[in-house]
Design an enzyme around this catalytic site. Structure first.
Site: not given
Ligand code: MRU
Length: 354
Positions: A46-47, A87, A204, A245, A255-256
């Site tokens: 998670g960012a 990451r 998630q 993110d 984002n995801k």
């Protein structure tokens, strides 16, 4: 309150999110390489939480330094490079190492190593504490915008909201970004039910968001990622809010993986789609989303489901961990400073530099 990460007495403690919700395993480490591994494997993820963990990882690294002051600059520079390589997409990670670097730059000449390490530890705690406070402010701005945008529906009933991935305490330190908005909206009596999409392949949404909502007693239902369109078609979703993110100057948002598809469906069905994220997630050095590095993860994350082989080991796979939703599909970007709507180039520059 869920204790996602903490740092005291030179020890970094984290809840290993890979085992949730079935097992709550807290891990303690003084080894910065173990902390980097936790970021890489999504044990912490998670960012904003990646950012805060990166700050503490740098502290673990500098605490382990055994040499003299003259050797410290090269060691510190390698350490930050190692943390930065963990990451690629969540810009909060680089935001945190830049903050640590700034403390180093401002104090290295004048301070003893011990004093410098003390100041850098304080900075890491500040990164964490700021993200906790940011969540509360994001929630307030988000609820105001939703009340305004959905005023007509709210005259007759409560709202159903879609969210994707996990943006709660597990991802953010505080009450969460998108999930923080949802939590406050629920407390204010605006929410009927939360729809949480599973977020393949690491789940998630299904594992983590569901766990947090259950913990809080907020009504929810989990769906497969591909179900959001039919729920929208049937009037089962009134608005969507997710985290981010990295957000570029024009509002394009990484984002995801799966977020973009939800946003396209939302636009088709006339449903407002919001992003909730701290200013630390905005990267105005990039003008548009095509510049964002998108993490590609191990093929086995798809070929296996939590260790069980479901496809042949030779099945070719494309496994992007994130996608980019164009700013044009986003009704508002909710930050701790304000909810930015309209011209993102102007609004995001204002919240970053204002
Ligand atoms: O790969 P993850 O689990 O780190 O991805 C997380 C997300 O995409 C979140 O939606 C994002 O970081 C926002 S967290 C507030």
């Amino acid at each position: 309150m869920i204790d996602a990460i903490s740092f005291s007495g030179g020890t970094f403690r984290y809840l290993d999110q890979r085992f949730l919700p079935l097992k709550e395993i807290h891990v303690e480490t003084r080894d910065y390489q173990e902390a980097i591994e936790a970021i890489k494997t999504l044990a912490v993820r998670g960012a904003p939480l990646i950012g805060a963990s990166a700050g503490y990882t740098v502290v673990l690294g500098i605490n382990a330094y055994q040499g003299d002051k003259a050797g410290f600059p090269a060691y510190f520079s390698n350490l930050c490079a190692e943390v930065n390589a963990s990451r690629p997409t969540a810009v909060n990670l680089f935001f945190a190492t830049r903050k640590m670097q700034a403390v180093y730059d401002a104090n290295y000449e004048a301070d003893s190593l011990e004093t410098l390490i003390g100041k850098m530890t304080a900075e890491a705690h500040k990164i964490y504490n700021d993200e906790v406070e940011n969540c509360d402010r994001i929630a307030r701005h988000g609820v105001e915008l939703i009340k305004q945008d959905l005023a007509e529906v709210l005259k007759t009933r409560k709202l159903n909201v879609l969210t994707h991935c996990n943006t709660g305490t597990l991802a953010c330190c505080g009450i969460g970004t998108a999930l923080g908005v949802i939590r406050l909206a629920y407390q204010e009596g605006l929410i009927e039910r939360v729809i949480t999409s599973e977020s393949r392949p690491l789940l998630q949404g299904l594992r983590l968001t569901a766990w947090e909502l259950e913990h809080d007693g907020i009504p929810f239902a989990s769906i497969s990622d591909s179900s959001s369109a039919i729920l929208m078609q049937r009037g089962m979703i009134d608005f969507a809010v997710t985290g981010a993110d990295r957000i570029t100057a024009n509002g394009d948002t990484a984002n995801k993986i799966g977020t973009y598809a939800h946003a396209i469906s939302a636009r088709y069905h006339g449903i407002p789609f919001y992003i909730a994220a701290p200013v630390s997630t905005i990267d105005i050095t990039m003008s548009e989303g095509s510049q964002i590095p998108i993490e590609e993860r191990n093929a086995d994350e798809l070929r296996q489901i939590f260790g069980n082989q479901v496809a042949t080991p030779t099945t070719p796979v494309v496994n992007f961990a994130f996608d980019v939703t164009p700013g044009t599909l986003i009704r508002g970007i909710i930050t701790e400073k304000e909810a930015v709507t309209g011209n993102y180039n102007e609004g995001l520059e204002r919240v970053v530099n204002g």
